[in-house]
Design a protein around this motif. Structure first.
Motif, PDB file in Angstrom:
ATOM      1  N   LEU A 119      12.160   3.852  -5.661  1.00 53.31           N
ATOM      2  CA  LEU A 119      11.264   2.849  -5.055  1.00 53.31           C
ATOM      3  C   LEU A 119       9.919   3.710  -6.220  1.00 53.31           C
ATOM      4  CD1 LEU A 119       9.426   0.552  -3.734  1.00 53.31           C
ATOM      5  CD2 LEU A 119       8.844   1.985  -1.959  1.00 53.31           C
ATOM      6  N   THR A 120       9.050   2.864  -7.223  1.00 52.72           N
ATOM      7  CA  THR A 120       8.480   2.908  -7.655  1.00 52.72           C
ATOM      8  C   THR A 120       7.135   2.212  -7.351  1.00 52.72           C
ATOM      9  OG1 THR A 120       8.243   0.744  -9.745  1.00 52.72           O
ATOM     10  CG2 THR A 120       9.888   2.820 -10.495  1.00 52.72           C
ATOM     11  N   THR A 121       5.951   3.178  -8.060  1.00 55.59           N
ATOM     12  CA  THR A 121       4.575   3.568  -7.620  1.00 55.59           C
ATOM     13  C   THR A 121       4.312   1.286  -8.196  1.00 55.59           C
ATOM     14  OG1 THR A 121       3.873   3.871  -9.994  1.00 55.59           O
ATOM     15  CG2 THR A 121       3.594   5.317  -7.853  1.00 55.59           C
ATOM     16  N   ALA A 122       5.087   1.097  -9.826  1.00 59.82           N
ATOM     17  CA  ALA A 122       4.524  -0.037 -10.100  1.00 59.82           C
ATOM     18  C   ALA A 122       5.001  -1.149  -8.927  1.00 59.82           C
ATOM     19  CB  ALA A 122       5.143  -0.321 -11.064  1.00 59.82           C
ATOM     20  N   GLU A 161       2.879  -4.095  -6.803  1.00 57.36           N
ATOM     21  CA  GLU A 161       3.000  -5.147  -6.997  1.00 57.36           C
ATOM     22  C   GLU A 161       3.839  -5.698  -5.953  1.00 57.36           C
ATOM     23  OE1 GLU A 161       6.546  -5.684  -9.890  1.00 57.36           O
ATOM     24  OE2 GLU A 161       4.730  -4.818 -10.933  1.00 57.36           O
ATOM     25  N   ARG A 162       4.620  -5.636  -4.709  1.00 61.98           N
ATOM     26  CA  ARG A 162       4.573  -6.204  -3.707  1.00 61.98           C
ATOM     27  C   ARG A 162       4.390  -6.052  -2.558  1.00 61.98           C
ATOM     28  NH1 ARG A 162      10.434  -4.706  -0.189  1.00 61.98           N
ATOM     29  NH2 ARG A 162       9.808  -5.421   1.498  1.00 61.98           N
ATOM     30  N   LEU A 163       2.510  -5.164  -2.391  1.00 63.05           N
ATOM     31  CA  LEU A 163       1.921  -5.072  -1.409  1.00 63.05           C
ATOM     32  C   LEU A 163       0.487  -6.404  -1.717  1.00 63.05           C
ATOM     33  CD1 LEU A 163       1.046  -1.258  -0.441  1.00 63.05           C
ATOM     34  CD2 LEU A 163       1.432  -3.023   0.770  1.00 63.05           C
ATOM     35  N   THR A 164       0.267  -6.828  -3.204  1.00 59.71           N
ATOM     36  CA  THR A 164      -0.446  -7.214  -3.898  1.00 59.71           C
ATOM     37  C   THR A 164       0.517  -8.937  -3.611  1.00 59.71           C
ATOM     38  OG1 THR A 164      -1.483  -6.434  -5.537  1.00 59.71           O
ATOM     39  CG2 THR A 164      -1.625  -8.268  -5.869  1.00 59.71           C
ATOM     40  N   ALA A 165       1.502  -8.553  -3.520  1.00 60.10           N
ATOM     41  CA  ALA A 165       1.662 -10.224  -3.036  1.00 60.10           C
ATOM     42  C   ALA A 165       2.260 -10.642  -1.485  1.00 60.10           C
ATOM     43  CB  ALA A 165       3.415 -10.619  -3.461  1.00 60.10           C
ATOM     44  N   THR A 166       2.534  -9.577  -0.975  1.00 60.41           N
ATOM     45  CA  THR A 166       2.932 -10.197   0.511  1.00 60.41           C
ATOM     46  C   THR A 166       0.583  -9.701   1.233  1.00 60.41           C
ATOM     47  OG1 THR A 166       3.967  -8.406   1.005  1.00 60.41           O
ATOM     48  CG2 THR A 166       2.873  -8.102   2.761  1.00 60.41           C
ATOM     49  N   ALA A 217      -1.939  -1.644 -10.833  1.00 65.44           N
ATOM     50  CA  ALA A 217      -3.647  -2.193  -9.980  1.00 65.44           C
ATOM     51  C   ALA A 217      -4.427  -2.951  -9.897  1.00 65.44           C
ATOM     52  CB  ALA A 217      -4.289  -0.564  -9.130  1.00 65.44           C
ATOM     53  N   TYR A 218      -5.190  -2.673 -12.027  1.00 62.24           N
ATOM     54  CA  TYR A 218      -5.552  -3.510 -12.303  1.00 62.24           C
ATOM     55  C   TYR A 218      -4.912  -4.526 -13.169  1.00 62.24           C
ATOM     56  CZ  TYR A 218      -8.955  -4.808 -16.852  1.00 62.24           C
ATOM     57  OH  TYR A 218     -10.023  -5.548 -17.641  1.00 62.24           O
ATOM     58  N   LEU A 219      -3.462  -4.558 -13.432  1.00 55.45           N
ATOM     59  CA  LEU A 219      -2.569  -5.740 -13.804  1.00 55.45           C
ATOM     60  C   LEU A 219      -3.321  -6.772 -13.098  1.00 55.45           C
ATOM     61  CD1 LEU A 219      -1.074  -6.964 -15.750  1.00 55.45           C
ATOM     62  CD2 LEU A 219       0.783  -5.733 -15.042  1.00 55.45           C
ATOM     63  N   GLN A 220      -2.554  -5.988 -12.236  1.00 53.61           N
ATOM     64  CA  GLN A 220      -2.045  -7.083 -10.317  1.00 53.61           C
ATOM     65  C   GLN A 220      -3.748  -7.578 -10.674  1.00 53.61           C
ATOM     66  OE1 GLN A 220       0.504  -6.937  -8.812  1.00 53.61           O
ATOM     67  NE2 GLN A 220       1.651  -6.104 -10.600  1.00 53.61           N
TER      68      GLN A 220
END
Length: 414
Positions: A301-304, A308-313, A366-369
Motif C-alpha cells: 500500500l503506497t501513500t499515493a 487517491e482512495r481517500l479522495t475518491a471516498t 496531495a496537490y495532484l489530487q
C-alpha cells in the motif's frame, strides 16, 4: 467475572507483572467465544491486558464476558520471576533464566506494554480494549453490536417518571464505542507488527513485520463503509429529541455547553480523529518508508494509493450525483458528508502546501489530487442544474478553496 478479572490483574501488578497489551490477540473471534478453550486460558494470553467486555451481536455464540483464569503469558512471567533454582551458582541461574526467556517466540507469549501502546507506536495489535487476531473483524463486530443497541435505548435506559439523562449517556457510549472501534481498525494502515524477541529465540518473528497490504486495504474498506459514510449515523429524528442533558450543577460536575445534543459536532469529531490519523505525517512517513521495506516485485500500500482512495471516498458525490431533483431538505450532499469533506479538504490543503513534516512525495500527490478534484467539481457544477443550494454552495466553496491552495503553492514554489 468482571470483579474476578480486575482482581487477578491487580494481584499480577503486586507480583511485579507489567501490562501486556498484545495478550488479547491470542484467539480468533470464534475461538474467543469457545468456553472449552477460554476456561483454560481466559479470553487472552494474560490478565495483564486491558480487555473490554466481550459482547457479540445477536445470532452469534456468546462466550465468557471476562477472563475467568490467568493465561499462558502469566504462567511464563511468574516462572521467570519466581521459579526456585536451589543452591546454584549465579551464572547457572542466569543460564536457566535465559532458557525460560527463549520461549518468547511462542504466539501465546507475545508481549507489548505501555511504551509500545502509545498512539504513535506502529503495532496495531498492541492496544487497549481490543480483542482478537483480526481487529478489522472485531471493529466490524462492535459496529454490529452498537447498531443493534441504538433502536431501544430510549425505552431501555429511561423508566417512567425519570428524565432522559441516561439515554443521552448511553447514546454517547455507543457512539464512542463505534468511533474507537473504527480508530482501532485504522491503525492497520501504515502499521507494523513488532516483536521483542531476541536473536536465537525459538520461532521468533522479525523485530518488525509490515502489515500486509491486503489487511491495510481491508481496514480502509471498513472505514469507507462504517465511518466515512452516512448510513451508520442515520438515526431517527425522534431519538435526537430524547437526548436530554442533566441539569445538575454542583461542584465536581460540569454542565454541557448545550442542553440539546450537538449531533454534527460529535459525529465529525470521530470522523476527523480517524482522518487525522490516516493523514498524519507519522502515518504517511511510515507508509512511504514501507516502499523500501517491501521488495519491488511485491505488493504494498503506497501513500499515493492511500491519498487517491481517500479522495475518491470522501468526495464520491462529485462523480455520482444524478439527475434527481434535489432540495435543501433532501440535498445531493448531506450535511454530515459536507462536514466530512470540509475536514478532509483542510487536511489535504495543509499537506499539499508542504506545511507538514510528511514526505515531499505526499505533498505533490496531495496537490495532484486537489487539482483533479477541482476539475471534477467544476465540471459537475457546469452540468448540474438540479442541485440544491447547500450542495451547490459547498461545491463552489470547495473549488474556490482548492484554487487558493494552487495559487499559494505556485507563489511559494522555489
Amino acid at each position: 467475572q468482571g470483579i474476578k478479572e480486575v482482581t487477578m490483574h491487580e494481584v499480577g501488578h503486586t507480583l511485579g507483572l507489567r501490562h501486556n497489551f498484545k495478550a488479547s490477540t491470542l484467539y480468533s473471534l470464534a475461538d474467543l467465544n469457545d468456553v472449552t478453550k477460554t476456561k483454560e486460558t481466559g479470553l487472552g494470553s494474560s490478565v495483564m491486558d486491558y480487555n473490554p467486555v466481550n459482547l457479540v451481536p445477536e445470532g452469534t455464540t456468546q462466550g465468557d464476558y471476562y477472563s475467568t483464569t490467568i493465561g499462558p503469558y502469566d504462567h511464563w512471567a511468574i516462572e521467570y520471576g519466581y521459579k526456585p533454582f536451589g543452591k546454584r551458582k549465579p551464572e547457572d541461574e542466569v543460564e536457566d533464566l535465559a532458557k525460560i526467556a527463549s520461549r518468547s517466540g511462542e504466539p501465546a507469549l507475545a508481549f507489548g506494554t505501555d511504551e509500545d501502546a502509545r498512539s504513535i507506536d506502529p503495532d496495531p495489535h498492541c492496544w487497549r480494549f481490543d480483542f482478537g487476531q483480526d481487529l478489522v473483524k472485531y471493529a466490524n463486530q462492535q459496529a454490529k453490536v452498537v447498531a443493534e443497541a441504538w433502536p431501544g435505548i430510549v425505552d431501555q435506559m429511561t423508566d417512567e417518571g425519570e428524565g432522559y439523562e441516561r439515554t443521552r449517556r448511553a447514546f454517547g457510549v455507543l457512539l464512542a464505542t463505534h468511533g474507537r472501534s473504527m480508530y482501532m481498525a485504522s491503525r492497520y494502515v501504515g502499521g507494523s507488527h513488532v516483536s521483542r524477541s531476541h536473536k536465537g529465540d525459538d520461532n521468533a518473528p522479525e523485530p518488525f513485520e509490515v502489515v500486509t497490504p491486503e489487511q491495510q486495504r481491508y481496514a480502509l474498506g471498513l472505514l469507507e463503509e462504517k465511518e466515512f459514510n452516512d448510513n451508520p449515523f442515520d438515526f431517527p429524528p425522534e431519538l435526537y429529541n430524547h437526548l436530554a442533558a442533566s441539569r445538575w450543577d454542583h461542584w465536581g460536575t460540569d454542565l454541557p455547553d448545550r442542553a440539546d445534543y450537538p449531533a454534527h459536532r460529535v459525529i465529525l469529531m470521530w470522523q476527523d480523529l480517524i482522518l487525522r490519523r490516516l493523514l498524519s505525517s507519522l502515518t504517511l512517513t511510515r507508509l512511504h518508508d514501507t516502499e523500501l521495506k517491501v521488495p519491488e516485485d511485491q505488493d504494498a500500500l503506497t501513500t499515493a494509493e492511500l491519498l487517491e482512495r481517500l479522495t475518491a471516498t470522501v468526495f464520491a458525490e462529485v462523480s455520482s450525483i444524478g439527475d434527481d431533483e434535489y432540495t435543501n431538505r433532501k440535498p445531493a450532499i448531506s450535511s454530515l458528508r459536507r462536514n466530512l469533506q470540509r475536514a478532509f479538504l483542510r487536511h489535504m490543503s495543509v499537506l499539499a502546501l508542504g506545511k507538514t513534516s510528511s514526505p515531499e512525495d505526499c505533498a505533490t500527490v496531495a496537490y495532484l489530487q486537489l487539482t483533479r478534484l477541482k476539475s471534477q467539481t467544476d465540471q459537475m457544477l457546469a452540468g448540474a442544474e438540479n442541485l440544491d443550494s447547500y450542495s451547490r454552495a459547498h461545491l463552489q466553496e470547495t473549488s474556490a478553496r482548492i484554487t487558493k491552495v494552487i495559487d499559494a503553492n505556485m507563489m511559494i514554489a522555489p
